[in-house]
Design an enzyme around this catalytic site. Structure first.
Site, PDB file in Angstrom:
ATOM      1  N   GLU A  16      -7.625 102.590  48.854  1.00 35.11           N
ATOM      2  CA  GLU A  16      -6.625 103.342  48.098  1.00 35.11           C
ATOM      3  C   GLU A  16      -6.443 104.773  48.613  1.00 35.11           C
ATOM      4  OE1 GLU A  16      -6.166 101.750  43.738  1.00 35.11           O
ATOM      5  OE2 GLU A  16      -8.266 102.199  44.110  1.00 35.11           O
ATOM      6  N   ASP A 218       1.867  95.498  42.041  1.00 36.31           N
ATOM      7  CA  ASP A 218       2.162  94.216  41.394  1.00 36.31           C
ATOM      8  C   ASP A 218       2.926  94.485  40.113  1.00 36.31           C
ATOM      9  OD1 ASP A 218       0.116  94.206  38.963  1.00 36.31           O
ATOM     10  OD2 ASP A 218      -1.011  94.907  40.704  1.00 36.31           O
TER      11      ASP A 218
END
Length: 256
Positions: A16, A218
């Site tokens: 990340e 998502d």
């Protein structure tokens, strides 16, 4: 002479932030149990370094709060953390958002915090506030940097950055019905994740500026787990681009 800008940079997973630390100079590390804190310098084109204290917290609010506290406490009095930035991926709560869209939190909320009837839903007891907002100067500095980079074509593959409310909870949401229920309570909710508001709470209580920057991985629906796993592998290669966008604007950054 003004001291260099010092950023505390946090993510739940190496992917990340970008797991390769080769873009940093003078690297060192310190270990606290199973937590490793990395320190280094980023050297921009102008020659002025930015100090970075970097750590991967692990998932969830407790891990994030622990890491934020360690990062802040480990900084020297001569070079305190100027900004605590948590970044990484998030599920989209607004159906208009797509993969790779960028959301800079203009506010955060712990969507699973509920001590009713003592306090209203979502209120953080020590702060007596449900929604936390970053300092305006830091928020606008980051948003302007992201928008200008996107307009200049320097954020290839990312969607146009937008501000919005990000919700944090100790839950990976993969159910559209759960998102619908949350949006009934929080109509402005843009994205959901598991760490940002916890870091914001620590920063608020320690009187340190903070930002939460997320990229949509998502739709927080039945396909979320597979979408997340696939996305994170691709995101690792691009994650540093967002961070560097901010670092290149260090000269105009606010100071504590």
């Amino acid at each position: 002479m003004e001291r260099p800008l010092h950023l505390g940079l946090l993510g739940a997973m190496p992917e990340e932030i970008g797991s390769d630390l080769a873009h940093l100079n003078n690297l060192s590390r310190e270990t606290f149990g199973d937590l490793v804190i990395h320190r280094g310098e980023w050297q921009g084109d102008g020659g002025t370094p930015v100090l970075l204290t970097l750590a991967w917290s692990g998932w969830g609010k407790v891990c994030a709060a622990r890491t934020a506290t360690r990062v802040l406490a480990s900084a020297s009095p001569e070079a305190p953390i100027d900004l605590l930035l948590f970044t990484g991926v998030a599920g989209g709560a607004d159906p208009a958002l797509q993969q790779w869209d960028v959301v800079l939190a203009d506010s955060v909320v712990q969507h699973d915090l509920d001590v009713r009837p003592i306090l209203p839903r979502f209120v953080v007891p020590p702060l007596n506030r449900a929604v936390l907002a970053p300092q305006e100067a830091w928020f606008h500095w980051a948003l302007n940097a992201l928008e200008q980079s996107h307009s200049a074509g320097a954020l290839q593959g990312f969607g146009r950055p937008k501000p919005g409310l990000i919700g944090t909870g100790d839950q990976f949401i993969g159910d559209a019905a759960v998102i619908a229920t949350l949006r009934d309570a929080l109509p402005d909710l843009q994205a959901v994740e598991m760490e940002g508001a916890a870091v914001a709470q620590v920063a608020e209580q320690e009187n340190v500026p903070w930002l939460v920057l997320r990229v949509i991985s998502d739709g927080a629906d039945s396909e979320a787990a597979q979408s997340f796993n696939d996305f994170v592998q691709a995101y690792d290669a691009r994650a540093w681009t967002l961070i560097e966008t901010l670092l290149r604007r260090q000269a105009s950054a606010p100071r504590r």
